[in-house]
Design a protein around this motif. Structure first.
Motif, PDB file in Angstrom:
ATOM      1  N   LYS A 147       6.303   6.021  -2.729  1.00  0.00           N
ATOM      2  CA  LYS A 147       7.417   6.755  -3.333  1.00  0.00           C
ATOM      3  C   LYS A 147       8.686   6.693  -2.484  1.00  0.00           C
ATOM      4  CE  LYS A 147       4.496   9.916  -5.982  1.00  0.00           C
ATOM      5  NZ  LYS A 147       4.144  11.342  -6.257  1.00  0.00           N
ATOM      6  N   SER A 148       8.699   5.853  -1.451  1.00  0.00           N
ATOM      7  CA  SER A 148       9.907   5.705  -0.639  1.00  0.00           C
ATOM      8  C   SER A 148      10.844   4.681  -1.266  1.00  0.00           C
ATOM      9  CB  SER A 148       9.558   5.267   0.784  1.00  0.00           C
ATOM     10  OG  SER A 148       8.944   6.317   1.501  1.00  0.00           O
ATOM     11  N   ALA A 149      12.124   4.980  -1.220  1.00  0.00           N
ATOM     12  CA  ALA A 149      13.126   4.074  -1.780  1.00  0.00           C
ATOM     13  C   ALA A 149      13.215   2.802  -0.949  1.00  0.00           C
ATOM     14  CB  ALA A 149      14.484   4.767  -1.821  1.00  0.00           C
ATOM     15  N   PRO A 150      13.603   1.688  -1.570  1.00  0.00           N
ATOM     16  CA  PRO A 150      13.797   0.444  -0.808  1.00  0.00           C
ATOM     17  C   PRO A 150      14.947   0.591   0.186  1.00  0.00           C
ATOM     18  CG  PRO A 150      13.669   0.009  -3.165  1.00  0.00           C
ATOM     19  CD  PRO A 150      13.806   1.497  -3.013  1.00  0.00           C
ATOM     20  N   LEU A 151      14.990  -0.322   1.140  1.00  0.00           N
ATOM     21  CA  LEU A 151      16.100  -0.363   2.079  1.00  0.00           C
ATOM     22  C   LEU A 151      17.404  -0.622   1.346  1.00  0.00           C
ATOM     23  CD1 LEU A 151      14.555  -2.602   4.875  1.00  0.00           C
ATOM     24  CD2 LEU A 151      14.923  -0.143   5.007  1.00  0.00           C
ATOM     25  N   LYS A 152      18.458   0.028   1.787  1.00  0.00           N
ATOM     26  CA  LYS A 152      19.788  -0.266   1.266  1.00  0.00           C
ATOM     27  C   LYS A 152      20.406  -1.330   2.167  1.00  0.00           C
ATOM     28  CE  LYS A 152      20.564   4.319  -0.725  1.00  0.00           C
ATOM     29  NZ  LYS A 152      21.425   5.544  -0.707  1.00  0.00           N
ATOM     30  N   LEU A 153      20.567  -2.510   1.607  1.00  0.00           N
ATOM     31  CA  LEU A 153      20.989  -3.653   2.399  1.00  0.00           C
ATOM     32  C   LEU A 153      22.461  -3.957   2.196  1.00  0.00           C
ATOM     33  CD1 LEU A 153      17.954  -5.984   1.639  1.00  0.00           C
ATOM     34  CD2 LEU A 153      18.238  -4.430   3.570  1.00  0.00           C
ATOM     35  N   ASP A 191       5.172   6.579   3.595  1.00  0.00           N
ATOM     36  CA  ASP A 191       5.348   5.418   2.726  1.00  0.00           C
ATOM     37  C   ASP A 191       6.506   4.612   3.306  1.00  0.00           C
ATOM     38  OD1 ASP A 191       3.401   6.036   0.845  1.00  0.00           O
ATOM     39  OD2 ASP A 191       4.777   7.087  -0.487  1.00  0.00           O
ATOM     40  N   ILE A 192       6.270   3.365   3.672  1.00  0.00           N
ATOM     41  CA  ILE A 192       7.346   2.565   4.244  1.00  0.00           C
ATOM     42  C   ILE A 192       8.374   2.237   3.161  1.00  0.00           C
ATOM     43  CG2 ILE A 192       5.883   1.618   6.063  1.00  0.00           C
ATOM     44  CD1 ILE A 192       5.679  -0.952   4.524  1.00  0.00           C
ATOM     45  N   PRO A 193       9.615   1.938   3.552  1.00  0.00           N
ATOM     46  CA  PRO A 193      10.679   1.697   2.565  1.00  0.00           C
ATOM     47  C   PRO A 193      10.275   0.649   1.521  1.00  0.00           C
ATOM     48  CG  PRO A 193      11.621   1.843   4.749  1.00  0.00           C
ATOM     49  CD  PRO A 193      10.122   1.850   4.936  1.00  0.00           C
ATOM     50  N   GLY A 240       5.215  -1.719  -6.146  1.00  0.00           N
ATOM     51  CA  GLY A 240       5.886  -1.834  -4.850  1.00  0.00           C
ATOM     52  C   GLY A 240       7.164  -2.662  -4.980  1.00  0.00           C
ATOM     53  N   ARG A 241       8.307  -1.997  -4.930  1.00  0.00           N
ATOM     54  CA  ARG A 241       9.571  -2.655  -5.260  1.00  0.00           C
ATOM     55  C   ARG A 241      10.003  -3.690  -4.230  1.00  0.00           C
ATOM     56  NH1 ARG A 241      12.475   3.001  -6.141  1.00  0.00           N
ATOM     57  NH2 ARG A 241      10.736   3.552  -4.757  1.00  0.00           N
ATOM     58  N   SER A 242       9.516  -3.573  -3.010  1.00  0.00           N
ATOM     59  CA  SER A 242       9.963  -4.501  -1.970  1.00  0.00           C
ATOM     60  C   SER A 242       8.922  -5.556  -1.631  1.00  0.00           C
ATOM     61  CB  SER A 242      10.336  -3.713  -0.701  1.00  0.00           C
ATOM     62  OG  SER A 242      11.466  -2.893  -0.938  1.00  0.00           O
ATOM     63  N   HIS A 299       0.840  -1.189   0.000  1.00  0.00           N
ATOM     64  CA  HIS A 299       0.000   0.000   0.000  1.00  0.00           C
ATOM     65  C   HIS A 299       0.878   1.242   0.000  1.00  0.00           C
ATOM     66  CE1 HIS A 299      -4.531   0.554   0.996  1.00  0.00           C
ATOM     67  NE2 HIS A 299      -4.150   1.388   0.059  1.00  0.00           N
ATOM     68  N   ARG A 300       0.318   2.388   0.384  1.00  0.00           N
ATOM     69  CA  ARG A 300       1.025   3.667   0.402  1.00  0.00           C
ATOM     70  C   ARG A 300       0.352   4.553   1.435  1.00  0.00           C
ATOM     71  NH1 ARG A 300      -1.461   7.004  -4.504  1.00  0.00           N
ATOM     72  NH2 ARG A 300      -3.601   6.256  -4.327  1.00  0.00           N
TER      73      ARG A 300
END
Length: 266
Positions: free
Chosen positions: A50-56, A44-46, A182-184, A22-23
Protein backbone atom coordinates in the motif's frame (compact mmCIF):
# COMPACT_ATOMS: atom_id res chain seq x y z
CA UNK A 1 7.92 9.73 2.27
CA UNK A 2 5.01 7.99 3.95
CA UNK A 3 5.12 4.21 3.89
CA UNK A 4 2.48 1.65 4.76
CA UNK A 5 3.65 -0.42 7.72
CA UNK A 6 2.83 -2.55 10.74
CA UNK A 7 4.42 -1.83 14.12
CA UNK A 8 4.56 -4.10 17.16
CA UNK A 9 6.54 -4.55 20.36
CA UNK A 10 9.03 -2.37 22.18
CA UNK A 11 12.77 -2.09 22.62
CA UNK A 12 15.51 -1.26 20.13
CA UNK A 13 13.97 -0.56 16.70
CA UNK A 14 14.04 -3.28 14.05
CA UNK A 15 12.94 -2.53 10.48
CA UNK A 16 11.83 -5.40 8.22
CA UNK A 17 12.02 -5.02 4.43
CA UNK A 18 10.33 -7.43 2.00
CA UNK A 19 11.35 -8.34 -1.54
CA UNK A 20 10.13 -7.26 -4.97
CA UNK A 21 6.43 -7.89 -5.52
CA UNK A 22 5.73 -8.68 -1.88
CA UNK A 23 4.36 -6.65 1.06
CA UNK A 24 4.99 -6.24 4.77
CA UNK A 25 2.79 -9.26 5.53
CA UNK A 26 5.66 -11.45 4.27
CA UNK A 27 7.03 -11.03 7.82
CA UNK A 28 3.78 -11.96 9.59
CA UNK A 29 5.04 -15.46 10.59
CA UNK A 30 7.90 -13.92 12.62
CA UNK A 31 6.48 -10.56 13.75
CA UNK A 32 5.25 -11.60 17.18
CA UNK A 33 8.45 -13.48 17.98
CA UNK A 34 10.55 -10.45 17.08
CA UNK A 35 8.23 -8.06 18.91
CA UNK A 36 9.03 -9.81 22.19
CA UNK A 37 12.48 -8.19 21.95
CA UNK A 38 12.18 -5.21 19.62
CA UNK A 39 10.10 -2.28 18.43
CA UNK A 40 9.41 -3.95 15.08
CA UNK A 41 8.41 -1.95 12.00
CA UNK A 42 7.56 -3.99 8.90
CA UNK A 43 7.23 -1.69 5.90
CA UNK A 44 5.80 -1.83 2.41
CA UNK A 45 8.64 -0.58 0.21
CA UNK A 46 7.81 2.23 -2.26
CA UNK A 47 5.60 1.01 -5.09
CA UNK A 48 4.52 -2.23 -3.40
CA UNK A 49 1.81 -3.19 -0.96
CA UNK A 50 0.00 0.00 0.00
CA UNK A 51 3.01 2.32 -0.27
CA UNK A 52 3.02 4.85 -3.09
CA UNK A 53 5.67 4.57 -5.81
CA UNK A 54 8.73 6.80 -5.74
CA UNK A 55 8.20 10.29 -7.09
CA UNK A 56 10.92 10.60 -9.69
CA UNK A 57 12.38 13.70 -11.23
CA UNK A 58 12.57 13.77 -15.07
CA UNK A 59 15.17 11.22 -16.13
CA UNK A 60 15.53 9.84 -12.60
CA UNK A 61 15.25 6.09 -12.24
CA UNK A 62 14.27 4.00 -9.19
CA UNK A 63 17.75 2.80 -8.37
CA UNK A 64 18.37 0.66 -5.28
CA UNK A 65 20.18 3.61 -3.70
CA UNK A 66 17.26 5.97 -4.24
CA UNK A 67 14.83 3.50 -2.71
CA UNK A 68 17.16 3.05 0.26
CA UNK A 69 17.30 6.81 0.77
CA UNK A 70 13.52 7.12 0.70
CA UNK A 71 13.13 4.35 3.26
CA UNK A 72 15.76 5.94 5.49
CA UNK A 73 13.91 9.26 5.27
CA UNK A 74 10.91 7.55 6.88
CA UNK A 75 12.90 6.82 10.04
CA UNK A 76 12.32 10.33 11.36
CA UNK A 77 8.57 9.81 11.10
CA UNK A 78 8.93 6.59 13.10
CA UNK A 79 11.08 8.51 15.62
CA UNK A 80 13.94 6.07 15.26
CA UNK A 81 17.61 6.36 14.36
CA UNK A 82 19.94 3.71 12.99
CA UNK A 83 17.67 0.70 13.56
CA UNK A 84 18.54 -2.93 13.19
CA UNK A 85 17.42 -4.00 9.71
CA UNK A 86 16.42 -7.37 8.27
CA UNK A 87 15.51 -7.89 4.64
CA UNK A 88 14.66 -10.55 2.11
CA UNK A 89 15.77 -10.55 -1.56
CA UNK A 90 15.52 -6.91 -2.72
CA UNK A 91 14.94 -6.05 0.93
CA UNK A 92 18.17 -7.84 1.81
CA UNK A 93 20.08 -5.71 -0.68
CA UNK A 94 18.47 -2.56 0.76
CA UNK A 95 19.43 -3.67 4.28
CA UNK A 96 23.06 -4.22 3.26
CA UNK A 97 23.16 -0.84 1.54
CA UNK A 98 21.79 0.82 4.68
CA UNK A 99 24.54 -0.72 6.77
CA UNK A 100 27.20 0.41 4.30
CA UNK A 101 25.75 3.93 4.46
CA UNK A 102 25.83 4.02 8.26
CA UNK A 103 22.03 3.81 8.58
CA UNK A 104 21.71 0.41 10.30
CA UNK A 105 22.99 -1.00 13.59
CA UNK A 106 22.94 -4.57 12.31
CA UNK A 107 21.80 -6.44 9.20
CA UNK A 108 20.22 -9.83 8.65
CA UNK A 109 19.85 -10.50 4.94
CA UNK A 110 17.92 -13.51 3.63
CA UNK A 111 18.86 -14.37 0.03
CA UNK A 112 19.83 -10.76 -0.72
CA UNK A 113 19.80 -9.57 -4.31
CA UNK A 114 22.95 -8.16 -5.87
CA UNK A 115 25.29 -11.17 -5.86
CA UNK A 116 24.43 -12.45 -9.32
CA UNK A 117 27.34 -12.30 -11.71
CA UNK A 118 26.00 -13.24 -15.12
CA UNK A 119 23.15 -12.18 -17.40
CA UNK A 120 21.87 -15.73 -17.19
CA UNK A 121 21.46 -15.50 -13.41
CA UNK A 122 19.58 -12.22 -13.55
CA UNK A 123 17.44 -13.45 -16.43
CA UNK A 124 16.62 -16.61 -14.49
CA UNK A 125 15.60 -14.74 -11.32
CA UNK A 126 13.67 -11.90 -12.91
CA UNK A 127 12.17 -14.14 -15.59
CA UNK A 128 10.73 -16.54 -13.04
CA UNK A 129 9.41 -13.72 -10.88
CA UNK A 130 7.84 -12.08 -13.96
CA UNK A 131 6.24 -15.37 -14.97
CA UNK A 132 4.82 -15.78 -11.48
CA UNK A 133 3.42 -12.25 -11.67
CA UNK A 134 1.91 -12.91 -15.11
CA UNK A 135 0.08 -15.92 -13.69
CA UNK A 136 -1.30 -13.67 -10.95
CA UNK A 137 -3.47 -11.92 -13.56
CA UNK A 138 -5.69 -15.00 -13.86
CA UNK A 139 -9.35 -14.52 -12.86
CA UNK A 140 -9.90 -14.34 -9.11
CA UNK A 141 -11.90 -17.61 -8.91
CA UNK A 142 -8.91 -19.40 -10.45
CA UNK A 143 -6.52 -17.76 -8.00
CA UNK A 144 -8.80 -18.68 -5.11
CA UNK A 145 -8.94 -22.31 -6.24
CA UNK A 146 -5.16 -22.51 -6.47
CA UNK A 147 -4.71 -20.95 -3.03
CA UNK A 148 -7.28 -23.27 -1.43
CA UNK A 149 -5.94 -26.60 -2.75
CA UNK A 150 -2.65 -27.97 -1.47
CA UNK A 151 -1.40 -29.60 -4.67
CA UNK A 152 -2.25 -26.60 -6.83
CA UNK A 153 -0.73 -24.27 -4.21
CA UNK A 154 2.47 -26.33 -4.15
CA UNK A 155 2.79 -26.08 -7.94
CA UNK A 156 2.01 -22.36 -8.04
CA UNK A 157 4.20 -21.28 -5.14
CA UNK A 158 6.95 -23.91 -5.24
CA UNK A 159 9.33 -21.58 -7.07
CA UNK A 160 9.16 -19.07 -4.20
CA UNK A 161 8.69 -21.18 -1.07
CA UNK A 162 10.42 -24.34 0.07
CA UNK A 163 7.27 -25.55 1.83
CA UNK A 164 4.37 -24.03 -0.14
CA UNK A 165 1.74 -26.32 1.38
CA UNK A 166 2.28 -24.50 4.67
CA UNK A 167 1.04 -21.24 3.21
CA UNK A 168 -2.20 -19.96 4.67
CA UNK A 169 -4.68 -20.01 1.74
CA UNK A 170 -6.06 -16.56 2.51
CA UNK A 171 -2.61 -14.99 2.74
CA UNK A 172 -1.53 -16.84 -0.42
CA UNK A 173 -4.44 -15.31 -2.34
CA UNK A 174 -3.81 -11.84 -0.93
CA UNK A 175 -0.08 -12.09 -1.71
CA UNK A 176 -0.91 -13.06 -5.29
CA UNK A 177 -3.15 -10.04 -5.72
CA UNK A 178 -0.50 -7.80 -4.16
CA UNK A 179 2.05 -9.18 -6.61
CA UNK A 180 -0.02 -8.31 -9.67
CA UNK A 181 -0.84 -4.87 -8.25
CA UNK A 182 2.77 -3.98 -7.41
CA UNK A 183 3.04 -0.71 -9.34
CA UNK A 184 6.83 -0.56 -9.38
CA UNK A 185 7.50 -4.19 -10.31
CA UNK A 186 8.66 -3.59 -13.87
CA UNK A 187 10.70 -0.47 -13.12
CA UNK A 188 12.50 -1.96 -10.14
CA UNK A 189 13.04 -5.26 -11.93
CA UNK A 190 14.55 -3.45 -14.91
CA UNK A 191 16.95 -1.54 -12.67
CA UNK A 192 17.87 -4.61 -10.65
CA UNK A 193 19.41 -6.24 -13.72
CA UNK A 194 22.40 -3.93 -13.46
CA UNK A 195 22.68 -3.86 -9.67
CA UNK A 196 25.62 -5.49 -7.90
CA UNK A 197 26.44 -5.24 -4.22
CA UNK A 198 30.05 -4.32 -3.47
CA UNK A 199 31.80 -3.43 -0.25
CA UNK A 200 30.80 -4.10 3.33
CA UNK A 201 30.25 -2.46 6.71
CA UNK A 202 31.50 -2.96 10.24
CA UNK A 203 28.10 -3.67 11.82
CA UNK A 204 27.04 -7.21 12.81
CA UNK A 205 25.89 -8.87 9.59
CA UNK A 206 24.29 -12.24 8.94
CA UNK A 207 23.58 -13.54 5.44
CA UNK A 208 21.34 -16.62 5.25
CA UNK A 209 20.28 -18.60 2.18
CA UNK A 210 17.60 -21.23 1.71
CA UNK A 211 18.84 -24.60 0.53
CA UNK A 212 15.80 -24.71 -1.77
CA UNK A 213 16.09 -21.15 -3.12
CA UNK A 214 15.08 -21.51 -6.76
CA UNK A 215 15.15 -17.78 -7.56
CA UNK A 216 18.57 -16.57 -6.39
CA UNK A 217 20.66 -19.67 -6.90
CA UNK A 218 23.09 -21.04 -4.32
CA UNK A 219 26.16 -20.03 -6.29
CA UNK A 220 25.30 -16.47 -5.27
CA UNK A 221 25.60 -17.49 -1.61
CA UNK A 222 29.20 -18.52 -2.30
CA UNK A 223 29.79 -15.20 -4.04
CA UNK A 224 28.39 -13.29 -1.06
CA UNK A 225 30.92 -15.02 1.18
CA UNK A 226 33.74 -13.60 -0.92
CA UNK A 227 32.27 -10.09 -1.01
CA UNK A 228 31.45 -10.01 2.72
CA UNK A 229 34.32 -11.82 4.48
CA UNK A 230 33.42 -10.38 7.91
CA UNK A 231 29.79 -11.51 7.85
CA UNK A 232 28.25 -14.58 9.43
CA UNK A 233 26.76 -17.04 6.95
CA UNK A 234 24.01 -19.54 7.66
CA UNK A 235 22.12 -22.17 5.69
CA UNK A 236 18.34 -22.32 5.91
CA UNK A 237 17.60 -26.06 5.48
CA UNK A 238 14.49 -26.77 3.43
CA UNK A 239 13.72 -23.08 2.91
CA UNK A 240 12.99 -21.36 -0.36
CA UNK A 241 13.57 -17.82 -1.53
CA UNK A 242 11.14 -16.37 1.03
CA UNK A 243 12.03 -18.31 4.21
CA UNK A 244 9.88 -16.57 6.82
CA UNK A 245 6.95 -18.90 6.23
CA UNK A 246 9.11 -21.99 5.70
CA UNK A 247 10.93 -21.82 9.05
CA UNK A 248 9.81 -18.89 11.23
CA UNK A 249 11.67 -20.19 14.29
CA UNK A 250 15.03 -20.25 12.49
CA UNK A 251 14.48 -16.91 10.74
CA UNK A 252 13.51 -15.26 14.02
CA UNK A 253 16.47 -16.75 15.86
CA UNK A 254 19.00 -15.55 13.29
CA UNK A 255 17.60 -12.02 13.36
CA UNK A 256 17.60 -11.87 17.18
CA UNK A 257 21.11 -13.28 17.39
CA UNK A 258 22.33 -10.68 14.94
CA UNK A 259 20.70 -7.80 16.81
CA UNK A 260 22.15 -9.14 20.06
CA UNK A 261 18.74 -9.67 21.64
CA UNK A 262 19.58 -13.34 22.35
CA UNK A 263 22.91 -15.20 22.59
CA UNK A 264 24.13 -16.81 19.38
CA UNK A 265 23.87 -20.59 19.20
CA UNK A 266 27.04 -22.25 18.01
Amino acid sequence: MELSYARRGSGEPLVLIHGIGHRWQAWEPVLDRLAEHHDVIAIDIPGFGKSAPLKLAPGQRPMIGLMMERIAESFAGFEIERPHVAGNSLGGALALEMARSGLASSVTAFSPAGFWNTRWETAWALGNLSATRAAAFAPKPVLRYVADHGTARALAFGMIFGKPRRLDPTLALEDTIALREGRSFRLVGREAKNYRYTGESDVPTTVAWGTKDRILLRRQFARAKRVLPKARFEDLPGCGHVPMNDDPDLVSRLILETTGAIPAQR
